[in-house]
Design an enzyme around this catalytic site. Structure first.
Site, PDB file in Angstrom:
ATOM      1  N   GLY A 211       0.695  -1.199  -0.072  1.00  0.00           N
ATOM      2  CA  GLY A 211       0.021   0.024  -0.105  1.00  0.00           C
ATOM      3  C   GLY A 211       0.901   1.372   0.068  1.00  0.00           C
ATOM      4  N   ASN A 212       0.377   2.373   0.527  1.00  0.00           N
ATOM      5  CA  ASN A 212       0.999   3.744   0.387  1.00  0.00           C
ATOM      6  C   ASN A 212       0.418   4.533   1.665  1.00  0.00           C
ATOM      7  OD1 ASN A 212      -0.967   5.313  -1.092  1.00  0.00           O
ATOM      8  ND2 ASN A 212      -0.528   4.098  -2.806  1.00  0.00           N
ATOM      9  N   HIS A 213       1.008   5.628   1.840  1.00  0.00           N
ATOM     10  CA  HIS A 213       0.698   6.496   2.843  1.00  0.00           C
ATOM     11  C   HIS A 213      -0.502   7.351   2.418  1.00  0.00           C
ATOM     12  CE1 HIS A 213       3.676   5.128   5.529  1.00  0.00           C
ATOM     13  NE2 HIS A 213       4.687   5.289   4.681  1.00  0.00           N
ATOM     14  N   ALA A 279      -3.910   7.674  -5.232  1.00  0.00           N
ATOM     15  CA  ALA A 279      -2.600   7.165  -5.292  1.00  0.00           C
ATOM     16  C   ALA A 279      -2.479   5.634  -5.651  1.00  0.00           C
ATOM     17  CB  ALA A 279      -1.645   7.507  -4.208  1.00  0.00           C
TER      18      ALA A 279
END
Ligand code: CTP
Length: 401
Positions: A211-213, A279
């Protein structure tokens, strides 16, 4: 005058600053607004119902039932209002608002409302500085409410610091600006706006993912802003803690890029404007392990395959849509952003700067540059809500040209 004919519901809670509300009501009424007032039971210790009802020219309620036994309909009052102003808003009332503790008429009315809410906190300086107050104000902002910050000065306790309710003139000016600003324009009425937001999670096994932030804040702010401007908003959000209950927003929650792709193209054809702020993970594990991967070797290799590029596909399938993309670059920012504008067949691209402190994924603020094929506009560091306004102002300028 922007306030003329507007319906303002003032909710007074129990703080010494309640006496200032008399001046505010007079000001609103003089400017042609319709004013109704509700009080929490403890506010009655600070200001009289008779004064408030005489000034507002309306009955004032503090309980679910009036003395003559009639029920005070909180839903009706909530739907009547063009704006709700919580002033003074004590730490107690603020806490109840953001945590849904509905034990009085004020909170029941607030929770039934669909209109914009303004909060003018008032409390002692240590209470104002307390982490719970700070967190509650942040939560209220996340709900899309507008905070009119407390001012610094002498407080009822004799201490000097921040906590004093903003002066009636400041509150009045804020509400007036709201009614006359772009936020309240209905320039997007009749338009359908499709927005992607948040990160995507790409499963590795039943308990792990890539995943990402991304917090999803930027996409949700744009969604709220477009909805306030009258658009019908379809919001496709990856896993994010953001919430919205705006009546003009239809939200579809997804997990992976694949799911986001499928949902986007359920709605893309009918969209007039599409804004890709998500994102999206560029790659996903080629295979998702059915069972939790056990640790064994010193090294583990996960094979990844490319995800579909949602925005690029939107560009390829573009018919009438005004298409907006985002770019997050660490080098050759402008050149890369312009490259993406071209490559993905976009009408506009928003460049997020990672170099500036306060900008980017996790922050509440952002600093952007907007490019079209012929224009470039640079903006200072702002809250994500203010950035959402800038983005939609720019979109409106382009489509209404
Ligand atoms: N985007 C998308 N689908 C993807 C990847 C990105 O819709 N699979 C969208 C994002 O929502 C954003 C824009 O494309 O609006 C730019 O994403 P970014 O990751 O910066 O660009 P990429 O084209 O993936 O290029 P690179 O990662 O090489 O910089």
């Amino acid at each position: 005058m922007a306030i003329q004919g507007k319906k303002i519901l003032i909710c007074v809670s129990g703080g010494i600053a309640a006496y200032k509300i008399n001046y505010l009501i007079r000001d609103f009424v003089k400017k042609g607004a319709e004013v109704q007032v509700l009080m929490t039971p403890s506010a009655e210790n600070f200001v009289s119902k008779l004064t408030l009802s005489t000034l507002s020219k309306n009955p004032v309620f503090s309980d679910f039932y009036s003395e003559n036994g009639t029920w005070n309909n909180h839903v009706e009052l909530a739907l009547w209002a063009d704006v709700i102003l919580m002033a003074p808003c004590t730490a107690n009332t603020l806490g109840k608002m953001v945590h849904g503790i509905c034990n009085n008429l004020v909170i029941a009315t607030y929770m039934s409302a669909k209109c914009p809410v303004f909060i003018a906190p008032a409390m002692d300086l240590d209470m104002y500085q307390h982490p719970s107050t700070k967190q509650n104000l942040e939560l209220a902002e996340d709900f899309g409410h507008f905070i009119i910050p407390a001012e610094t000065g002498e407080l009822a306790s004799g201490l000097v610091g921040q906590g004093r309710m903003a002066e009636p003139e400041t509150i009045s000016k804020t509400i007036e600006e709201f009614f006359s600003s772009d936020k309240n324009s209905k320039n997007l009425a009749g338009k359908t706006v499709l927005i992607t937001a948040g990160p995507t999670y790409e499963a590795i096994d039943p308990v792990r993912f890539i995943g990402n932030h991304s917090s999803g804040k930027m996409g949700f702010s744009i969604a709220e802003e477009a909805a306030n401007r009258g658009a019908k908003v379809i919001l496709i959000s990856g896993p994010s803690a953001q919430q919205t209950n705006h009546p003009n927003i239809e939200i579809h929650r997804v997990t992976s890029a694949r799911e986001m792709f499928d949902q986007v193209f359920n709605f893309y054809e009918n969209a007039d404007i599409a804004i890709a702020s998500a994102a999206v993970a560029d790659y996903a594990p080629k295979e998702i392990a059915k069972e939790k991967i056990k640790k064994s070797e010193d090294e583990l290799t996960i094979e990844l395959i490319k995800n579909p590029d949602i925005l690029k596909t939107m560009g390829e399938r573009k018919t009438k849509q005004f298409l907006v993309g985002f770019a997050l670059e660490t080098q050759n920012e402008e050149e890369n952003a312009k490259g993406k504008l071209e490559k993905k067949n976009l009408d506009m691209i928003v460049l997020n700067s990672l170099r500036d402190e306060g900008a980017g994924f996790k922050n509440d603020t952002n600093k952007i540059k907007i490019f079209t094929k012929t224009e470039l506009k640079e903006f200072p560091l702002k809250t994500k809500n203010a950035v959402a306004q800038d983005i939609l102002n720019f979109v409106e300028e382009q489509i209404l040209k």
